[in-house]
Design a protein around this motif. Sequence first.
Motif, short mmCIF file in Angstrom:
data_model
loop_
_atom_site.label_atom_id
_atom_site.label_comp_id
_atom_site.label_asym_id
_atom_site.label_seq_id
_atom_site.Cartn_x
_atom_site.Cartn_y
_atom_site.Cartn_z
N ALA A 1 -49.23 45.84 51.93
CA ALA A 1 -50.21 44.75 51.88
C ALA A 1 -51.03 44.84 50.60
CB ALA A 1 -51.15 44.80 53.09
N GLY A 2 -51.48 43.68 50.14
CA GLY A 2 -52.40 43.57 49.02
C GLY A 2 -53.38 42.46 49.32
N VAL A 3 -54.28 42.20 48.39
CA VAL A 3 -55.25 41.12 48.60
C VAL A 3 -55.50 40.35 47.31
CG1 VAL A 3 -56.52 42.07 50.57
CG2 VAL A 3 -57.15 42.75 48.26
N ASN B 1 -48.87 42.59 47.58
CA ASN B 1 -49.31 43.57 46.58
C ASN B 1 -50.04 42.82 45.47
OD1 ASN B 1 -47.12 42.40 45.06
ND2 ASN B 1 -45.74 43.86 46.05
N THR B 2 -50.44 43.53 44.43
CA THR B 2 -51.16 42.89 43.32
C THR B 2 -50.31 41.84 42.64
OG1 THR B 2 -52.34 44.98 42.96
CG2 THR B 2 -52.47 43.33 41.21
N PHE C 1 -55.85 43.51 44.22
CA PHE C 1 -55.44 44.91 44.25
C PHE C 1 -54.46 45.14 45.38
CE2 PHE C 1 -59.58 44.82 46.47
CZ PHE C 1 -59.30 45.44 47.67
N SER C 2 -53.83 46.33 45.36
CA SER C 2 -52.75 46.66 46.28
C SER C 2 -53.13 47.78 47.23
CB SER C 2 -51.50 47.10 45.51
OG SER C 2 -50.96 46.07 44.74
N VAL D 1 -59.84 39.70 37.72
CA VAL D 1 -59.67 41.11 37.40
C VAL D 1 -58.51 41.68 38.20
CG1 VAL D 1 -60.71 43.41 37.46
CG2 VAL D 1 -62.08 41.44 36.77
N ASP D 2 -57.53 42.20 37.47
CA ASP D 2 -56.46 42.98 38.09
C ASP D 2 -57.03 44.37 38.34
OD1 ASP D 2 -54.35 44.66 38.65
OD2 ASP D 2 -53.15 44.13 36.88
N ALA D 3 -57.37 44.63 39.61
CA ALA D 3 -58.05 45.88 39.96
C ALA D 3 -57.12 46.89 40.62
CB ALA D 3 -59.23 45.58 40.88
N ALA D 4 -55.82 46.75 40.38
CA ALA D 4 -54.87 47.67 41.00
C ALA D 4 -55.21 49.13 40.68
CB ALA D 4 -53.45 47.34 40.55
N GLN D 5 -55.60 49.40 39.43
CA GLN D 5 -55.96 50.77 39.05
C GLN D 5 -57.44 51.05 39.21
OE1 GLN D 5 -53.80 53.05 38.51
NE2 GLN D 5 -52.01 51.71 38.38
#
Length: 439
Positions: A228-230, A100-101, A217-218, A194-198
Amino acid sequence: MTATLDRPCAPIARVSGCDLSVPLVQGGSRVYANFDYAASAPALAQVTDRVAELLPFYASVHRGAGYASRVSTDCYESARGSVARFVNCADDQTVVFTRNTTDSLNLLAACVPGDTVVLDVEHHANFLPWRHRGRRVVTTAESIETTIDRLADELRAKPAALLAITGASNVTGEVLPLKRLATLAHRFGARILVDAAQLAPHRRIDLCASGIDYLAFSGHKLYAPFGAGVLIGRRDWLDAAEPYLAGGGAVREVTVANVEWAPSPQRHEAGSPNVLGAVALAAACDAIGSLDEATVREQESYLTERLRAGLEGIAGVRFLRIWSDSADGVGIVAFTLAGFEPGHVAAYLSAEYGIGVRDGRFCAHPLLARLGVDDGALRASVGLGTSVVDVDRLIAAVAALVESGPGWDYRSDEGQWNPVPETRERLTGHGAAGSPCGW
């Protein structure tokens, strides 16, 4: 883009649970209205179809000689290509599959060769991993412009290796100017994460055009809730760092005395990978990438503005906002309701109306404290499966609460609000008849 507020609007895409019927505390049931996309989005139909297609072939990857293993390996590695295309990776960037993120950010935190600068508005996932690794926190100003000036002052005063920033606030949905921030970081010799989860579920991200060095991101927020995330980013730091996990798959050669680690991405993917999760995430990337971006943004803007306009007319509603000059945002509306604890409102919406929202501090305690809502707030988030009917139902339910009060009794038990008595069968205890997962 500003949408008019008087036209019909059906969901953009079909998602799992779109026709889920949930019990009401007063009896009967309603189709579930999901306003918790920002926490975990339901699976797109294309995602569940892809997973079902692959399940009969699921097997070990990379070292299996059997047909199913070869299929699984091909699907797993092809998933990297789908993710890379989705964000337009640069040639020197690689895709590492994670859980996940949060997992992605912790992985990168162990690879950064120097200080990391963060804002105090970050989700805990992009705040805590840097805590013991040279974290420097910049206090957010009232405006984005002044906040950027403060970031520039911090980067100018002392070199940093990385600027770690949210793409869109998980509390308010406000979007930062990422290309501008990438240019700022590079000007002072830093890279940008960049935390692009949202952000990723709502906006197309182009790594080459934006100059973003690392992106996380997640899947569970991108309509692929399969674990899974990346982490996507430049190889050199990833290849120079110790593996995130030590184990099979992360090595080229092992002797009793020595080990030769593989390069990224394998270097940080030890153990049996989450093949189905990676394939699900790739299917979501392909499905979202095939949608018309302008149509998606217009509909999201329409639904969000309709929700905000409806809530604005209700006495006691106060919206949360970080920056006075923010002009862009994704489909998140955070608010408080005078005279009611957020958990009480959320329990009422669920029990009496079959509506799911989020309440609490959203893993962003410093930000909530800064906004003066230490006790938490409510968050309603829209997604590809949201309809106008859902939005109007939420507005009506909040208005009814203010006008007439709840129709049921509620009690807080260690911060968790529940209806008293609880009559919904599936929530009365484990093993209830007809409930999923053997409850």
